[in-house]
Design a protein around this motif. Sequence first.
Motif, mmCIF file in Angstrom:
data_model
loop_
_atom_site.group_PDB
_atom_site.id
_atom_site.type_symbol
_atom_site.label_atom_id
_atom_site.label_comp_id
_atom_site.label_asym_id
_atom_site.label_seq_id
_atom_site.Cartn_x
_atom_site.Cartn_y
_atom_site.Cartn_z
ATOM 1 N N GLU A 96 1.078 -1.125 0.060
ATOM 2 C CA GLU A 96 -0.033 0.137 -0.424
ATOM 3 C C GLU A 96 0.934 1.144 -0.156
ATOM 4 O O GLU A 96 0.453 2.604 -0.416
ATOM 5 N N ALA A 97 1.874 1.409 0.988
ATOM 6 C CA ALA A 97 2.802 2.172 1.096
ATOM 7 C C ALA A 97 3.477 2.759 -0.488
ATOM 8 O O ALA A 97 3.670 4.057 -0.727
ATOM 9 N N THR A 98 4.650 1.481 -1.109
ATOM 10 C CA THR A 98 5.106 1.715 -2.519
ATOM 11 C C THR A 98 3.931 1.382 -4.045
ATOM 12 O O THR A 98 4.566 1.503 -5.108
ATOM 13 N N HIS A 99 2.566 0.811 -3.884
ATOM 14 C CA HIS A 99 1.961 0.525 -4.808
ATOM 15 C C HIS A 99 2.913 -0.592 -6.118
ATOM 16 O O HIS A 99 3.334 0.110 -7.363
ATOM 17 N N PRO A 233 14.227 2.162 2.844
ATOM 18 C CA PRO A 233 13.934 2.337 4.408
ATOM 19 C C PRO A 233 12.150 1.523 4.416
ATOM 20 O O PRO A 233 12.797 1.521 5.357
ATOM 21 N N ALA A 234 11.814 1.767 3.815
ATOM 22 C CA ALA A 234 10.107 1.585 3.727
ATOM 23 C C ALA A 234 10.270 -1.008 3.320
ATOM 24 O O ALA A 234 9.713 -1.331 4.552
ATOM 25 N N VAL A 235 11.453 -1.231 2.547
ATOM 26 C CA VAL A 235 11.592 -2.100 2.439
ATOM 27 C C VAL A 235 12.056 -2.887 3.736
ATOM 28 O O VAL A 235 11.819 -3.574 4.379
ATOM 29 N N ARG A 236 12.975 -2.361 4.243
ATOM 30 C CA ARG A 236 13.881 -2.558 5.549
ATOM 31 C C ARG A 236 12.591 -2.690 6.561
ATOM 32 O O ARG A 236 13.234 -3.646 7.448
ATOM 33 N N THR A 237 11.984 -1.605 7.155
ATOM 34 C CA THR A 237 11.014 -1.618 8.087
ATOM 35 C C THR A 237 10.240 -2.242 8.067
ATOM 36 O O THR A 237 9.774 -3.399 9.065
ATOM 37 N N ALA A 238 9.889 -3.045 6.952
ATOM 38 C CA ALA A 238 9.221 -3.711 6.524
ATOM 39 C C ALA A 238 9.146 -4.777 7.473
ATOM 40 O O ALA A 238 8.835 -6.561 8.054
ATOM 41 N N ALA A 239 10.781 -5.941 6.548
ATOM 42 C CA ALA A 239 11.661 -6.678 6.743
ATOM 43 C C ALA A 239 11.846 -6.972 8.944
ATOM 44 O O ALA A 239 12.249 -7.369 9.413
#
Length: 252
Positions: A96-99, A233-239
């Motif tokens: 949802e954040a990145t589409h 950073p969004a990917v790292r946060t999810a991981a």
Amino acid sequence: MTTDGPPNSVIGRALTLLTAFRAGDEELSLAELARRTGVPKPTAHRLLGELAGWGVVERVDGGWRLGMALFELGQRAPGQRSLREAAAPYLSDLFEATHETVHLAVPDGVEVVYVEKLTTRRGPAVGSRVGGRMPAYCTGVGKVLLAFGPPERLAAVVAAGLRRRTPRTVVAPGLLADELARIREQGLAVEHEESTVGIACVAAPVLAGGPHAVAAISITGWANRLDTGRLGPAVRTAALGLSRVLRSTMAE
């Protein structure tokens, strides 16, 4: 996959026929299955008939395809099912954040296996699929799993050969080792048209308490549009979020 010869056992030959199906193979002819596996056509036909009786494969006009019973068995594998369930909210939030297309992958030998995929219509047609495989050395999730994996995994990948898939694929073992060292330092892997022309991705490791990653999360998009620096950073946060959940589950 092509081997030096089919296994001698009935079970081995049956499994060889099943694993001959590759990502993107909706169906295969009997002749192609025999060619890929080395199993004689009469034997392959007999084994496929028995497997069809169990619903593991299905007969279609063009030959054979994998059956629903195989999918149902896969859903019962507790490790990957629990991983997918734990990852679901983080993958959804990232989508949802990145589409962009979101992947969750795990290591298996010299390859990665995709256990979840969220697809966007605006992105490229990525060749991955749930249950599908890709080489570890040229994919974002694969490089993360190599960087945060045991040394034996990288040694096996190098021994298997680094085949050039695109002009950008890293095929020199020394250069790959240098890149994996940077990934360990930065906590992110970036792939730019190394597995597929026109596609880029950024991936982060999922750590469940030990030194080695148990999975990897990535986003994938058009190489000329995906801003890996901004979205990393969004990917790292999810991981990291999934890592915390897995650690707490293991501690219970």
